[in-house]
Design a protein around this motif. Structure first.
Motif, PDB file in Angstrom:
ATOM      1  N   ARG A 194      -3.890 -11.722   0.957  1.00 34.39           N
ATOM      2  CA  ARG A 194      -4.601 -10.599   0.326  1.00 34.39           C
ATOM      3  C   ARG A 194      -4.661  -9.391   1.265  1.00 34.39           C
ATOM      4  O   ARG A 194      -4.537  -8.241   0.830  1.00 34.39           O
ATOM      5  CB  ARG A 194      -6.015 -11.038  -0.065  1.00 34.39           C
ATOM      6  CG  ARG A 194      -6.061 -12.061  -1.193  1.00 34.39           C
ATOM      7  CD  ARG A 194      -7.465 -12.200  -1.765  1.00 34.39           C
ATOM      8  NE  ARG A 194      -8.443 -12.593  -0.760  1.00 34.39           N
ATOM      9  CZ  ARG A 194      -8.746 -13.857  -0.473  1.00 34.39           C
ATOM     10  NH1 ARG A 194      -8.136 -14.857  -1.104  1.00 34.39           N
ATOM     11  NH2 ARG A 194      -9.679 -14.133   0.438  1.00 34.39           N
ATOM     12  N   ARG A 197      -1.364  -7.578   1.246  1.00 33.20           N
ATOM     13  CA  ARG A 197      -1.249  -6.730   0.053  1.00 33.20           C
ATOM     14  C   ARG A 197      -2.096  -5.471   0.201  1.00 33.20           C
ATOM     15  O   ARG A 197      -1.676  -4.373  -0.161  1.00 33.20           O
ATOM     16  CB  ARG A 197      -1.681  -7.530  -1.177  1.00 33.20           C
ATOM     17  CG  ARG A 197      -0.667  -8.576  -1.618  1.00 33.20           C
ATOM     18  CD  ARG A 197      -1.235  -9.462  -2.696  1.00 33.20           C
ATOM     19  NE  ARG A 197      -0.209 -10.322  -3.279  1.00 33.20           N
ATOM     20  CZ  ARG A 197      -0.459 -11.489  -3.854  1.00 33.20           C
ATOM     21  NH1 ARG A 197      -1.702 -11.935  -3.921  1.00 33.20           N
ATOM     22  NH2 ARG A 197       0.508 -12.214  -4.371  1.00 33.20           N
ATOM     23  N   GLN A 198      -3.307  -5.658   0.733  1.00 35.15           N
ATOM     24  CA  GLN A 198      -4.194  -4.510   0.933  1.00 35.15           C
ATOM     25  C   GLN A 198      -3.574  -3.522   1.919  1.00 35.15           C
ATOM     26  O   GLN A 198      -3.645  -2.308   1.717  1.00 35.15           O
ATOM     27  CB  GLN A 198      -5.546  -5.021   1.462  1.00 35.15           C
ATOM     28  CG  GLN A 198      -6.661  -3.979   1.459  1.00 35.15           C
ATOM     29  CD  GLN A 198      -7.964  -4.557   1.970  1.00 35.15           C
ATOM     30  OE1 GLN A 198      -8.345  -4.320   3.115  1.00 35.15           O
ATOM     31  NE2 GLN A 198      -8.655  -5.325   1.139  1.00 35.15           N
ATOM     32  N   GLU A 201      -0.731  -1.423   0.286  1.00 35.35           N
ATOM     33  CA  GLU A 201      -1.012  -0.591  -0.890  1.00 35.35           C
ATOM     34  C   GLU A 201      -0.705   0.886  -0.663  1.00 35.35           C
ATOM     35  O   GLU A 201      -0.222   1.577  -1.557  1.00 35.35           O
ATOM     36  CB  GLU A 201      -2.479  -0.760  -1.299  1.00 35.35           C
ATOM     37  CG  GLU A 201      -2.743  -2.058  -2.041  1.00 35.35           C
ATOM     38  CD  GLU A 201      -4.213  -2.236  -2.382  1.00 35.35           C
ATOM     39  OE1 GLU A 201      -5.027  -1.361  -1.986  1.00 35.35           O
ATOM     40  OE2 GLU A 201      -4.556  -3.237  -3.027  1.00 35.35           O
ATOM     41  N   SER A 207       5.149  -2.117   0.598  1.00 37.88           N
ATOM     42  CA  SER A 207       4.928  -2.776  -0.686  1.00 37.88           C
ATOM     43  C   SER A 207       6.212  -3.434  -1.178  1.00 37.88           C
ATOM     44  O   SER A 207       6.198  -4.558  -1.694  1.00 37.88           O
ATOM     45  CB  SER A 207       4.429  -1.767  -1.718  1.00 37.88           C
ATOM     46  OG  SER A 207       3.153  -1.299  -1.375  1.00 37.88           O
ATOM     47  N   LEU A 210       6.916  -6.530   1.012  1.00 39.44           N
ATOM     48  CA  LEU A 210       6.017  -7.623   0.673  1.00 39.44           C
ATOM     49  C   LEU A 210       6.401  -8.251  -0.659  1.00 39.44           C
ATOM     50  O   LEU A 210       6.406  -9.474  -0.812  1.00 39.44           O
ATOM     51  CB  LEU A 210       4.574  -7.121   0.629  1.00 39.44           C
ATOM     52  CG  LEU A 210       3.504  -8.169   0.302  1.00 39.44           C
ATOM     53  CD1 LEU A 210       3.523  -9.305   1.315  1.00 39.44           C
ATOM     54  CD2 LEU A 210       2.130  -7.525   0.262  1.00 39.44           C
ATOM     55  N   ALA A 211       6.723  -7.423  -1.626  1.00 34.30           N
ATOM     56  CA  ALA A 211       7.126  -7.943  -2.931  1.00 34.30           C
ATOM     57  C   ALA A 211       8.385  -8.806  -2.811  1.00 34.30           C
ATOM     58  O   ALA A 211       8.491  -9.863  -3.443  1.00 34.30           O
ATOM     59  CB  ALA A 211       7.366  -6.789  -3.903  1.00 34.30           C
ATOM     60  N   LEU A 214       7.398 -12.141  -1.185  1.00 36.94           N
ATOM     61  CA  LEU A 214       6.683 -12.986  -2.133  1.00 36.94           C
ATOM     62  C   LEU A 214       7.636 -13.587  -3.166  1.00 36.94           C
ATOM     63  O   LEU A 214       7.519 -14.758  -3.534  1.00 36.94           O
ATOM     64  CB  LEU A 214       5.579 -12.187  -2.832  1.00 36.94           C
ATOM     65  CG  LEU A 214       4.403 -11.766  -1.945  1.00 36.94           C
ATOM     66  CD1 LEU A 214       3.451 -10.864  -2.720  1.00 36.94           C
ATOM     67  CD2 LEU A 214       3.656 -12.997  -1.442  1.00 36.94           C
TER      68      LEU A 214
END
Length: 255
Positions: A194, A197-198, A201, A207, A210-211, A214
């Motif tokens: 989390r 992700r924070q 942002e 982003s 990270l995507a 994931l």
């Protein structure tokens, strides 16, 4: 009592010494009340009635017990008072006796548990700064306490401090790997994700990275796609790979 206090090193005059100690305690806590005060002689021994004397350790335990039965708003002041009562070292004047060491060790564990309880309660009450303070205090005493690390990392998350939270998680991960040979548990790992992700942002590039990570992680752990989706799956794999490769090349160049 002599065995607890002196063990095998007790002298022949241990009984007289013990009686003089008890006499001194009586003078201190019940002047003029040798028969009706909290410390009485009974069955060739001594009885201390905790209801008639103010003991800081007794108070500490009672406050923590009461906090465990109260709502968060009512529990937090009780925990603060308990931790204030336990601020001084337990039996700080008794430095050599084994029984005192055992009592200090037991009380230290109780105090850490109270600090974690206070941190968790502060977090529920949105007192994130205080949650961080108490979690850090618990970690200083017990660096391998995963519950304390979980409270600390999630408190940073709730406070909107992802950099500090990620740094705390990294310290925890390194410590666990070095001392225990394992990784943090699921709750800490979920908080870490989390925070990632924070942190991403406000940064489009992060982003995307990270995507991609994931997606690849889910593909490693998740079920295989049906044959009709193979082409789409290859395309997404290639796209994720390009994103990560581009990012890593820029990192190498920056270093």
């Amino acid at each position: 009592m002599i065995e607890i206090l002196w063990g095998a090193s007790a002298s022949e005059g241990a009984v007289a010494t013990l009686e003089s100690y008890v006499s001194g305690i009586r003078r201190a806590i019940q002047p003029g009340q040798t028969k009706t005060g909290p410390l009485r002689t009974a069955n060739s021994g001594y009885v201390l009635d905790p209801q008639l004397v103010d003991l800081d350790l007794w108070d500490f335990r009672q406050l923590v017990r009461s906090a465990g039965q109260a709502s968060p708003a009512d529990a937090y002041p009780l925990l603060l008072k308990a931790l204030e009562v336990s601020a001084e070292p337990l039996l700080g004047f008794e430095l050599v006796a084994d029984w005192a060491d055992e009592a200090r060790t037991r009380h230290s564990a109780e105090k850490v548990a109270a600090q974690i309880f206070a941190a968790e309660t502060a977090a529920v009450l949105d007192k994130t700064d205080e949650a961080i303070h108490w979690a850090q205090a618990a970690i200083r005493s017990e660096p391998l306490n995963e519950r304390a690390w979980t409270v600390l990392v999630t408190a940073y998350e709730r406070a909107g401090l992802p950099v500090e939270g990620l740094s705390a998680y990294d310290r925890c991960r390194r410590l666990f790997d070095h001392d225990l040979g394992c990784a943090p548990g699921p709750a800490l790992q979920a908080a870490h994700l989390r925070l990632l992700r924070q942190r991403a942002e406000g940064n489009a590039e992060l982003s995307e990275v990270l995507a991609a990570l994931l997606y690849l992680g889910e593909r490693l752990d998740g079920p295989k796609r049906q044959p009709h989706a193979a082409a789409e799956s290859r395309r997404m794999h290639e796209n994720a790979g390009r994103v990560l490769d581009s990012f890593l090349q820029r990192v190498r160049a920056a270093v």
